[in-house]
Design an enzyme around this catalytic site. Sequence first.
Site, short mmCIF file in Angstrom:
data_model
loop_
_atom_site.label_atom_id
_atom_site.label_comp_id
_atom_site.label_asym_id
_atom_site.label_seq_id
_atom_site.Cartn_x
_atom_site.Cartn_y
_atom_site.Cartn_z
N LYS A 6 0.83 -1.21 0.00
CA LYS A 6 0.00 0.00 0.00
C LYS A 6 0.86 1.26 0.00
O LYS A 6 1.85 1.34 0.72
CB LYS A 6 -0.91 0.03 1.23
CG LYS A 6 -1.96 -1.07 1.24
CD LYS A 6 -2.80 -1.03 2.49
CE LYS A 6 -3.91 -0.01 2.38
NZ LYS A 6 -4.93 -0.21 3.42
N GLY A 14 -8.46 6.13 -2.58
CA GLY A 14 -9.30 5.74 -3.71
C GLY A 14 -8.87 4.45 -4.36
O GLY A 14 -9.13 4.21 -5.54
N GLY A 15 -8.19 3.58 -3.60
CA GLY A 15 -7.80 2.29 -4.16
C GLY A 15 -6.55 2.33 -5.01
O GLY A 15 -6.18 1.32 -5.62
N GLU A 59 0.99 -4.90 4.36
CA GLU A 59 -0.01 -5.42 5.30
C GLU A 59 -0.32 -6.84 4.89
O GLU A 59 -0.24 -7.19 3.71
CB GLU A 59 -1.32 -4.63 5.18
CG GLU A 59 -1.41 -3.38 5.99
CD GLU A 59 -2.75 -2.68 5.81
OE1 GLU A 59 -3.62 -3.22 5.09
OE2 GLU A 59 -2.92 -1.59 6.38
N LYS A 60 -0.73 -7.64 5.86
CA LYS A 60 -1.25 -8.95 5.51
C LYS A 60 -2.53 -8.72 4.69
O LYS A 60 -3.33 -7.86 5.04
CB LYS A 60 -1.58 -9.73 6.78
CG LYS A 60 -2.11 -11.13 6.48
CD LYS A 60 -2.03 -12.01 7.70
CE LYS A 60 -2.55 -13.40 7.38
NZ LYS A 60 -1.84 -13.99 6.23
N GLU A 100 -12.22 3.84 9.22
CA GLU A 100 -12.48 2.63 8.41
C GLU A 100 -11.80 1.40 8.98
O GLU A 100 -10.64 1.45 9.37
CB GLU A 100 -11.90 2.84 7.00
CG GLU A 100 -12.78 3.59 6.04
CD GLU A 100 -12.21 3.57 4.62
OE1 GLU A 100 -12.66 4.41 3.84
OE2 GLU A 100 -11.32 2.75 4.32
N ASN A 105 -10.95 8.76 7.20
CA ASN A 105 -11.35 9.71 6.17
C ASN A 105 -11.68 11.02 6.86
O ASN A 105 -12.66 11.11 7.59
CB ASN A 105 -12.56 9.20 5.38
CG ASN A 105 -12.21 7.95 4.59
OD1 ASN A 105 -11.11 7.84 4.06
ND2 ASN A 105 -13.13 7.01 4.53
N ARG A 124 -13.06 13.83 6.48
CA ARG A 124 -14.03 14.66 5.76
C ARG A 124 -15.42 14.11 6.01
O ARG A 124 -15.56 13.03 6.61
CB ARG A 124 -13.74 14.58 4.26
CG ARG A 124 -13.94 13.17 3.71
CD ARG A 124 -13.70 13.08 2.22
NE ARG A 124 -14.07 11.77 1.71
CZ ARG A 124 -13.28 10.70 1.69
NH1 ARG A 124 -12.06 10.79 2.15
NH2 ARG A 124 -13.70 9.56 1.22
N VAL A 156 -19.68 10.71 1.30
CA VAL A 156 -20.83 10.58 0.41
C VAL A 156 -21.99 9.91 1.15
O VAL A 156 -23.13 10.39 1.10
CB VAL A 156 -20.46 9.73 -0.84
CG1 VAL A 156 -21.69 9.46 -1.68
CG2 VAL A 156 -19.38 10.42 -1.65
#
Lengths: 447, 158
Positions: free
Chosen positions: A158, A164-165, A200-201, A275, A290, A292, A295
């Site tokens: 990561k 955003g992936g 990360e695992k 998250e 996050n 903010r 959505v």
Amino acid sequence: MYNRILIANRGEVALRIIRACREMNIETVAIYSEADRDASYLELADEAYCVGGARSDQSYLKIDQVISAAEVGNVDAIHPGYGFLAENAHFNEICRSCEIDFIGPTPEAMEMLGDKNRARDLARQNDVPIVPGSEGLVESDEEALKIAQQIDFPVLIKATAGGGGKGMRVAHNALSLQTAISQAKEEARAAFGNSAIYLEKYVEHPRHIEVQILADHHGNVVHLWERECSTQRRHQKLIEESPAFNLPDETRQAMCEAAVRLIRNANYTNAGTVEFIVDRNNNFYFIEVNARIQVEHPVTEMVTGIDLIKSQIAIAAGEPLKVTQDQLQYSGVAIECRINAENPEKNFQPCPGTIEQIFVPGGPGVRFDSHVHAGYTVPPYYDSMIGKLIVHQPTRTEAIQCMLRCLAELNVRGIDTTCQMHSEILQHSDFVEGSIDTTWVERTFFA
Amino acid sequence: MADSDSNIFELDRLLELIALMKEHGLVEVDLQQGDQKIRLARAASGEPTVISPAPIAPPAVPVPAEPVAEAAETEDANIHVITSPVVGTFYSKPNADAESFVKIGDMVDNETTVCIVEAMKVFNEIPAEARGRIVAILVDNEEPVDHGKPLFKVDTSS
């Protein structure tokens, strides 16, 4: 309380914020690009300024233009919405140096939690479980291999500056590790200008469950329980719901308390979301914060009765939270479907164009947050979401029933939408039984 | 509430209207009573459909709004409108004591500075980017302007 707020955003969320301000008797200044010049929701603002050309980087992302509009519009504060400049610590700082309040956390808190690696450190220090992985950034391929062998394959690479992936790759074995690392680094460098990575695992078939928090400037932090957001495609959320189906109460409680602990110790204020991923054994692991409003915030609003946008504004203006954790109530089940102008059968190709006709569903427990109407032209320059359909009912079965009814009523002519796809997902037995994870949609519908 | 005899939104009245539309081959009928509106439209199949009423009229007028009416009129092909590239405050002079950058009748070329638009304490000098004679000044000194706001008209045939 503020006299006037500038909304540094567009479309659905701009309308959402304008609505909250109007109810609070706060004047609003909207901004728009040339592509949004004719948007009807602008007429609901007290003033509106064109900040540049159609492309986001020529308008909504132009910090100098947004601040200039704030100065000319004589506002006390800026609400950044989500996306665009919402998590831009630099913009946050500039607002403050221009003596305009930024409705969100401090730049310091935003920067700390925006750096995923630092956020993981903070979690570790606060007894918030994290996915087993590297203790920090991974500097070399040798180090990566050693760590991967320790935590066991598969591993997830990561980008620390990611979002955003992007900047993520899975490596299933030692052979593919090196390639996966260079790919992740390249993507991260291109997207974020920072190729630093950590490991990360890789948790297979996880559920994505996030906790909403609010923190004021007086040391009060509360959680507003969780949202299940596992119904995703390529890391983009399609459907969100609250509560998370079949989540044991102890797990829920532990996650919510962990979220509050983390937020409190990060000195984070205003609205935010913590998250987690949850594995098949209901072990939860912190992923990121996050910094903010999100959505899917209406899902939480429906089950708690708390207006999160108004809460954000009140917190930023220095008011203490109106409720304590004990006073917060929870009722029923809420589900949200993100309605996009896309064609799922053509690989979700965006379908900008003019909406000739739209019939909006209604009835008890139905909410449609949208800026579109008959005659509105969906521009090609921005994300394709045209609205959020949210339902709130006493049970999950009734909520699914209600959402299916509403999706059938939501008749949009002139452009393609993802309504049909949502209906199919909601009728699938896996969804009804709640046995879904973050790759379920792709495996089941688009394999 | 309107008198029920003349209330166009009464169901019986609407059904009457729909029947009349079919009878007379009307495709679309717009009705307005007070500030309530409804439109009846017959789709390709011939069956009338009711289209949702227009959104509620907003109370406030946006300021500053779209380009002023003069710019929207059909322009003489030789008139070039200089617009602001940025949001900010329009200044017609370099400082309070000086003369205006340009007056009506002045000749300008591509590089002539016609005004300043101040944004975030940065004084942006705006070039004419046209050759010709200034024939109109569309904004006042210290007026707020935004991206695309018309500032000057230049007659390029001069």
